[in-house]
Design a protein around this motif. Structure first.
Motif, PDB file in Angstrom:
ATOM      1  N   MET A  49      -4.090   4.116   0.021  1.00  0.00           N
ATOM      2  CA  MET A  49      -4.168   4.873   1.267  1.00  0.00           C
ATOM      3  C   MET A  49      -4.355   6.362   1.010  1.00  0.00           C
ATOM      4  N   LEU A  50      -5.255   6.968   1.825  1.00  0.00           N
ATOM      5  CA  LEU A  50      -5.439   8.412   1.897  1.00  0.00           C
ATOM      6  C   LEU A  50      -5.546   8.775   3.364  1.00  0.00           C
ATOM      7  N   ALA A  51      -4.789   9.796   3.801  1.00  0.00           N
ATOM      8  CA  ALA A  51      -4.779  10.189   5.209  1.00  0.00           C
ATOM      9  C   ALA A  51      -4.854  11.706   5.316  1.00  0.00           C
ATOM     10  N   VAL A  52      -5.302  12.195   6.492  1.00  0.00           N
ATOM     11  CA  VAL A  52      -5.425  13.621   6.738  1.00  0.00           C
ATOM     12  C   VAL A  52      -4.877  13.942   8.121  1.00  0.00           C
ATOM     13  N   SER A  53      -4.280  15.133   8.252  1.00  0.00           N
ATOM     14  CA  SER A  53      -3.741  15.603   9.524  1.00  0.00           C
ATOM     15  C   SER A  53      -4.206  17.027   9.769  1.00  0.00           C
ATOM     16  N   THR A  54      -4.557  17.300  11.026  1.00  0.00           N
ATOM     17  CA  THR A  54      -4.975  18.654  11.413  1.00  0.00           C
ATOM     18  C   THR A  54      -3.914  19.362  12.244  1.00  0.00           C
ATOM     19  N   ASP A  55      -2.748  18.720  12.452  1.00  0.00           N
ATOM     20  CA  ASP A  55      -1.693  19.322  13.278  1.00  0.00           C
ATOM     21  C   ASP A  55      -0.344  19.260  12.573  1.00  0.00           C
ATOM     22  N   HIS A  56      -0.335  19.628  11.289  1.00  0.00           N
ATOM     23  CA  HIS A  56       0.892  19.700  10.492  1.00  0.00           C
ATOM     24  C   HIS A  56       1.607  18.352  10.398  1.00  0.00           C
ATOM     25  N   GLY A  57       0.859  17.273  10.418  1.00  0.00           N
ATOM     26  CA  GLY A  57       1.452  15.957  10.226  1.00  0.00           C
ATOM     27  C   GLY A  57       1.921  15.271  11.486  1.00  0.00           C
ATOM     28  N   ALA A  58       1.721  15.879  12.648  1.00  0.00           N
ATOM     29  CA  ALA A  58       2.138  15.215  13.892  1.00  0.00           C
ATOM     30  C   ALA A  58       1.352  13.932  14.102  1.00  0.00           C
ATOM     31  N   HIS A  59       0.076  13.924  13.685  1.00  0.00           N
ATOM     32  CA  HIS A  59      -0.761  12.732  13.760  1.00  0.00           C
ATOM     33  C   HIS A  59      -1.587  12.652  12.486  1.00  0.00           C
ATOM     34  N   TRP A  60      -1.883  11.427  12.085  1.00  0.00           N
ATOM     35  CA  TRP A  60      -2.646  11.208  10.861  1.00  0.00           C
ATOM     36  C   TRP A  60      -3.858  10.323  11.135  1.00  0.00           C
ATOM     37  N   ASP A  61      -4.930  10.609  10.432  1.00  0.00           N
ATOM     38  CA  ASP A  61      -6.107   9.754  10.421  1.00  0.00           C
ATOM     39  C   ASP A  61      -6.260   9.192   9.013  1.00  0.00           C
ATOM     40  N   VAL A  62      -6.325   7.869   8.921  1.00  0.00           N
ATOM     41  CA  VAL A  62      -6.396   7.195   7.624  1.00  0.00           C
ATOM     42  C   VAL A  62      -7.852   6.969   7.247  1.00  0.00           C
ATOM     43  N   PHE A  63      -8.205   7.306   6.012  1.00  0.00           N
ATOM     44  CA  PHE A  63      -9.563   7.104   5.520  1.00  0.00           C
ATOM     45  C   PHE A  63      -9.816   5.606   5.384  1.00  0.00           C
ATOM     46  N   SER A  64     -10.949   5.167   5.905  1.00  0.00           N
ATOM     47  CA  SER A  64     -11.270   3.736   5.879  1.00  0.00           C
ATOM     48  C   SER A  64     -12.057   3.331   4.645  1.00  0.00           C
ATOM     49  N   ASN A  65     -12.655   4.292   3.977  1.00  0.00           N
ATOM     50  CA  ASN A  65     -13.492   3.984   2.815  1.00  0.00           C
ATOM     51  C   ASN A  65     -12.952   4.719   1.599  1.00  0.00           C
ATOM     52  N   LEU A  66     -12.359   3.970   0.671  1.00  0.00           N
ATOM     53  CA  LEU A  66     -11.789   4.565  -0.533  1.00  0.00           C
ATOM     54  C   LEU A  66     -12.270   3.815  -1.765  1.00  0.00           C
ATOM     55  N   PRO A  67     -12.372   4.502  -2.902  1.00  0.00           N
ATOM     56  CA  PRO A  67     -12.646   3.798  -4.156  1.00  0.00           C
ATOM     57  C   PRO A  67     -11.493   2.836  -4.456  1.00  0.00           C
ATOM     58  N   SER A  68     -11.772   1.799  -5.204  1.00  0.00           N
ATOM     59  CA  SER A  68     -10.738   0.821  -5.529  1.00  0.00           C
ATOM     60  C   SER A  68      -9.693   1.450  -6.442  1.00  0.00           C
ATOM     61  N   GLY A  69      -8.458   1.093  -6.205  1.00  0.00           N
ATOM     62  CA  GLY A  69      -7.341   1.598  -6.991  1.00  0.00           C
ATOM     63  C   GLY A  69      -6.032   1.256  -6.315  1.00  0.00           C
ATOM     64  N   ASP A  70      -4.936   1.350  -7.065  1.00  0.00           N
ATOM     65  CA  ASP A  70      -3.642   0.942  -6.528  1.00  0.00           C
ATOM     66  C   ASP A  70      -2.944   2.057  -5.761  1.00  0.00           C
ATOM     67  N   ARG A  71      -2.655   3.152  -6.434  1.00  0.00           N
ATOM     68  CA  ARG A  71      -1.886   4.218  -5.776  1.00  0.00           C
ATOM     69  C   ARG A  71      -2.487   5.575  -6.105  1.00  0.00           C
ATOM     70  N   ILE A  72      -2.737   6.362  -5.060  1.00  0.00           N
ATOM     71  CA  ILE A  72      -3.241   7.716  -5.244  1.00  0.00           C
ATOM     72  C   ILE A  72      -2.065   8.627  -5.582  1.00  0.00           C
ATOM     73  N   THR A  73      -2.135   9.264  -6.753  1.00  0.00           N
ATOM     74  CA  THR A  73      -1.045  10.125  -7.206  1.00  0.00           C
ATOM     75  C   THR A  73      -1.469  11.578  -7.364  1.00  0.00           C
ATOM     76  N   HIS A  74      -2.774  11.867  -7.171  1.00  0.00           N
ATOM     77  CA  HIS A  74      -3.264  13.237  -7.317  1.00  0.00           C
ATOM     78  C   HIS A  74      -4.295  13.512  -6.223  1.00  0.00           C
ATOM     79  N   ILE A  75      -4.130  14.635  -5.516  1.00  0.00           N
ATOM     80  CA  ILE A  75      -5.076  15.056  -4.480  1.00  0.00           C
ATOM     81  C   ILE A  75      -5.337  16.546  -4.650  1.00  0.00           C
TER      82      ILE A  75
END
Length: 555
Positions: A96-122
């Motif tokens: 999962m990778l998500a982005v928020s434009t209002d300090h985390g009040a709402h999140w939009d989750v990316f629907s297209n990601l490279p294959s992998g288990d856990r994202i640990t670096h952004i």
């Protein structure tokens, strides 16, 4: 009501408190804190913290409390966070990778990601390129169209390397510190990868490539500062020469404050450099260890954690205090309530928390060395003489005693007796019988000589082994049925039974190959029940001679 809420915490109440019905809603009683996965800050004064099993929280610069901001995020652990130059907040975790434009009040989750288990670096660059990396991987994934498409770059061509940290480099480049393979510079738009190792082997007296590069920062347009193994190194990009700046200093985590000073932690102490890393000093030598693996700073406010709880300083590091109100712990392992006001809670990573007012406020009780506040507490008990006992499977692997209602603790002779020595020893449980006799069980993967049950009849002053585990059984739990019969659960060989108090053992029928017997108990009658990992519930009506699975009605 306080005890009812406390029960909810025991069973892992998560930080997103949803109403159970239109009339019922749970609120956290405490203790607060938890295992911290990351801490980040933005230029607008907001702080963000990822808490294990609880999601992501935010706090403003002027507020010492935190609130959960998990709306729109799927279930799963979060491991990384980044505040982009344009103010957007990114978080990543399991698939999962998500982005928020209002300090985390709402999140939009990316629907297209490279294959992998856990994202640990952004990392998000000023040109809005998004850079991510997965755990235990040497590949960097880049997107220049807000996550619609991704391109993959092997950022560590040398065999065996893994990404340790992503930092913004020079221009549109990214600096990649690695596990055991030095430092690399990546240009995401072209895919070019350049090793910056140069003469690091010579500068590090041959330590490379066996050590990890923990952290790095850019000093100026020709100089990089990097931690490598137990030392601090400076790279001159014009001469391609590495120089050791400090030696034998463990685990530096470097960052640049908004006051242009350089900060790092060693070990768990804030260090400051005003000359771009040439010299370091501790301006607050009397400050207690604050624990700083994760650290960020906005203005005069520091937020830091070594992985357990969050601490804060509003006077530029001179004084520190706990700063995790609103973050409910989810690693509670045991609870003891000696009175209506006195509550003691054992945690999986944070030691013991104590309340003298029924849970309204809490203090984190630290064991003296070799224990410490991060010990994993597996049991809390009280005997008839009002003595308190705590069993720890943390760094001390010991039994502790308190005669001050849990305000202070001293180590019993358990760890000094030689019966439970060995780094792999794991304590599983502790009980006290009506005669104040202490029983402790534990196991070791490395040696049967430290697996079994131990007892003390003098409040922990001396100990002896009363039950030895059968060979290669990896004992996990014990149940004493009478003066001679003992039933034992193992890690991978089911359940064993002894009729001579642990001298000889036979495997119980119906349990061969059953993995991870977590607990064995007896109900109010003569029925024994065992909880397993994979086989569900096991049931015995003949004092443990034979067992059958009893899972009707369980999912």
């Amino acid at each position: 009501m306080k005890r009812l809420i406390l029960i909810a915490l025991i069973f892992g109440l998560h930080a997103t408190y949803q109403p159970l019905s239109s009339q019922t809603q749970w609120q956290p009683l405490g203790p607060f804190g938890g295992t911290v996965n990351f801490i980040e800050s933005g230029p607008d004064g907001w702080f963000y913290a990822g808490i294990s099993e609880s999601g992501i929280f935010r706090s403003s610069r002027g507020d010492r409390s935190w609130e959960p901001i998990n709306a729109g995020l799927p279930e799963g652990e979060l491991y990384a966070c980044c505040v982009a130059p344009d103010g957007r907040v990114f978080c990543g975790g399991e698939h999962m990778l998500a982005v928020s434009t209002d300090h985390g009040a709402h999140w939009d989750v990316f629907s297209n990601l490279p294959s992998g288990d856990r994202i640990t670096h952004i990392l998000v660059l000023p040109d809005s390129q998004i850079i991510i990396a997965y755990d235990y991987n040497s590949v960097i994934h880049c997107s220049s169209d807000n996550g619609r498409t991704w391109r993959s770059i092997t950022a560590i061509p040398t065999w065996g390397g893994m990404v340790k940290q992503l930092r913004r480099g020079f221009g549109e480049t990214v600096l990649v510190t690695t596990v055991g393979q030095g430092l690399y510079q990546l240009t995401p738009r072209t895919g070019a990868v350049v090793s910056l190792t140069y003469d690091l082997v010579k500068a590090g007296a041959g330590a490379f490539p066996y050590y990890d590069c923990t952290s790095c920062i850019i000093v100026d347009d020709r100089t990089i500062l990097m931690t490598h193994g137990s030392s601090l190194f400076t790279l001159d990009l014009q001469t391609c020469h590495w120089k050791m700046t400090l030696e034998y200093l463990s685990n530096y985590y470097l960052f640049v404050g908004d006051d242009s000073l350089y900060y790092s932690y060693y070990p768990n102490k804030l260090k400051v450099s005003a000359d771009r890393g040439k010299t370091w000093n501790d301006p607050w030598p009397s400050t207690p260890s604050t624990g700083g693996r994760y650290v960020t700073k906005v203005g005069g406010t520091f937020i830091t954690s070594f992985g357990e709880g969050i601490r804060r300083s509003d006077d530029n590091g001179k004084t520190w205090s706990a700063c995790d109100d609103g973050i409910a712990r989810t690693d509670i392992t045991c609870v003891l309530a000696p009175s209506s006001d006195l509550l003691l809670i054992g945690t999986g990573h944070g030691g013991i928390f104590r309340s003298t007012n029924g849970g309204s406020t809490w203090s984190n009780i630290q064991f003296p060395l070799p224990g410490g506040y991060r010990d994993n507490i597996v049991a809390l008990k009280q005997n008839s003489k009002k003595m308190l006992f705590a069993a720890s499977m943390g760094s001390s692997r010991s039994v502790w005693r308190s005669t001050t209602n849990g305000a202070s603790w001293s180590q019993t002779a358990f760890s000094d007796s030689g019966i439970a020595q060995g780094m792999s020893f794991t304590m599983t449980d502790m009980v006290i019988d009506p005669n104040d006799q202490l029983f402790v069980s534990g196991y070791s993967y490395s040696s049967d000589q430290v697996s079994g049950m131990f007892t003390s009849t003098d409040d922990g002053m001396s100990w002896k082994r009363i039950i030895s585990a059968p060979h290669n059984s990896t004992a996990r739990c014990f149940l004493r049925l009478d003066n001679s019969i003992v039933v034992m659960g193992t890690a991978a060989k089911g359940i064993f039974r002894s009729t001579d108090f642990g001298s000889m053992w036979t495997q119980s029928q119906g349990t061969n190959g059953v993995n991870e017997i977590k607990m064995i108990m007896r109900d109010s009658g003569a029925i024994l029940l065992a909880a397993s990992m994979g086989a569900g519930v096991l049931r015995s009506a003949d004092q443990g001679l034979s067992w059958t699975r009893s899972n009707t009605g369980l999912s």
